[in-house]
Scaffold this motif. Structure first.
Motif, PDB file in Angstrom:
ATOM      1  N   GLN A  53       0.829  -1.207   0.000  1.00 23.33           N
ATOM      2  CA  GLN A  53       0.000   0.000   0.000  1.00 23.33           C
ATOM      3  C   GLN A  53       0.861   1.254   0.000  1.00 23.33           C
ATOM      4  O   GLN A  53       0.557   2.221  -0.714  1.00 23.33           O
ATOM      5  CB  GLN A  53      -0.924   0.010   1.223  1.00 23.33           C
ATOM      6  CG  GLN A  53      -2.082  -0.935   1.133  1.00 23.33           C
ATOM      7  CD  GLN A  53      -2.907  -0.939   2.420  1.00 23.33           C
ATOM      8  OE1 GLN A  53      -2.424  -0.541   3.471  1.00 23.33           O
ATOM      9  NE2 GLN A  53      -4.133  -1.408   2.312  1.00 23.33           N
ATOM     10  N   TYR A  79       0.970   4.154  -2.827  1.00 25.12           N
ATOM     11  CA  TYR A  79       0.737   5.543  -2.446  1.00 25.12           C
ATOM     12  C   TYR A  79       1.871   6.442  -2.952  1.00 25.12           C
ATOM     13  O   TYR A  79       1.621   7.517  -3.512  1.00 25.12           O
ATOM     14  CB  TYR A  79       0.595   5.650  -0.924  1.00 25.12           C
ATOM     15  CG  TYR A  79       0.353   7.050  -0.435  1.00 25.12           C
ATOM     16  CD1 TYR A  79      -0.883   7.655  -0.573  1.00 25.12           C
ATOM     17  CD2 TYR A  79       1.388   7.785   0.153  1.00 25.12           C
ATOM     18  CE1 TYR A  79      -1.099   8.948  -0.142  1.00 25.12           C
ATOM     19  CE2 TYR A  79       1.183   9.077   0.585  1.00 25.12           C
ATOM     20  CZ  TYR A  79      -0.065   9.650   0.445  1.00 25.12           C
ATOM     21  OH  TYR A  79      -0.267  10.931   0.867  1.00 25.12           O
ATOM     22  N   GLU A 100       1.569   9.413  -5.714  1.00 30.72           N
ATOM     23  CA  GLU A 100       2.003  10.772  -5.405  1.00 30.72           C
ATOM     24  C   GLU A 100       3.046  11.259  -6.407  1.00 30.72           C
ATOM     25  O   GLU A 100       3.025  12.419  -6.820  1.00 30.72           O
ATOM     26  CB  GLU A 100       2.561  10.839  -3.983  1.00 30.72           C
ATOM     27  CG  GLU A 100       1.509  10.674  -2.914  1.00 30.72           C
ATOM     28  CD  GLU A 100       0.488  11.777  -2.930  1.00 30.72           C
ATOM     29  OE1 GLU A 100       0.866  12.953  -3.045  1.00 30.72           O
ATOM     30  OE2 GLU A 100      -0.720  11.452  -2.840  1.00 30.72           O
ATOM     31  N   ARG A 119      -4.854   7.674  -9.495  1.00 32.12           N
ATOM     32  CA  ARG A 119      -5.385   6.534  -8.755  1.00 32.12           C
ATOM     33  C   ARG A 119      -5.704   5.379  -9.707  1.00 32.12           C
ATOM     34  O   ARG A 119      -5.419   4.219  -9.418  1.00 32.12           O
ATOM     35  CB  ARG A 119      -6.645   6.947  -7.988  1.00 32.12           C
ATOM     36  CG  ARG A 119      -7.150   5.885  -7.065  1.00 32.12           C
ATOM     37  CD  ARG A 119      -8.277   6.379  -6.206  1.00 32.12           C
ATOM     38  NE  ARG A 119      -7.784   7.424  -5.326  1.00 32.12           N
ATOM     39  CZ  ARG A 119      -8.483   8.480  -4.974  1.00 32.12           C
ATOM     40  NH1 ARG A 119      -9.686   8.661  -5.434  1.00 32.12           N
ATOM     41  NH2 ARG A 119      -7.957   9.391  -4.180  1.00 32.12           N
TER      42      ARG A 119
END
Length: 76
Positions: free
Chosen positions: A10, A14, A18, A72
């Motif tokens: 995860q 992430y 970013e 995403r």
């Protein structure tokens, strides 16, 4: 051990999301500002500064939301 691997995965997703967002946000917003500046110069006094600023900030907000959604979908 499995929970740790899941958390690490995860965290990697992430960070990748970013990075994707950070690399694309400045050029997109710069292009948006350039487009509005060009339209403002061409139109001259026909478009009041308040309208131009409103268009810039509302368009910027939409672009940020779009880029976040795209990041995403691309990463996940």
């Amino acid at each position: 051990m499995q929970q740790l691997q899941c958390k690490l995965q995860q965290a990697r997703r992430y960070r990748a999301r970013e990075a994707f967002f950070a690399l694309r946000i400045i050029p997109v917003l710069a292009a948006w500002a350039g487009l509005l500046a060009a339209v403002s110069v061409v139109a001259g006094a026909l478009i009041p500064p308040g309208v131009t600023l409103t268009l810039f900030f509302s368009g910027s907000a939409l672009l940020v939301v779009w880029l976040e959604r795209r990041a995403r979908l691309t990463i996940d």
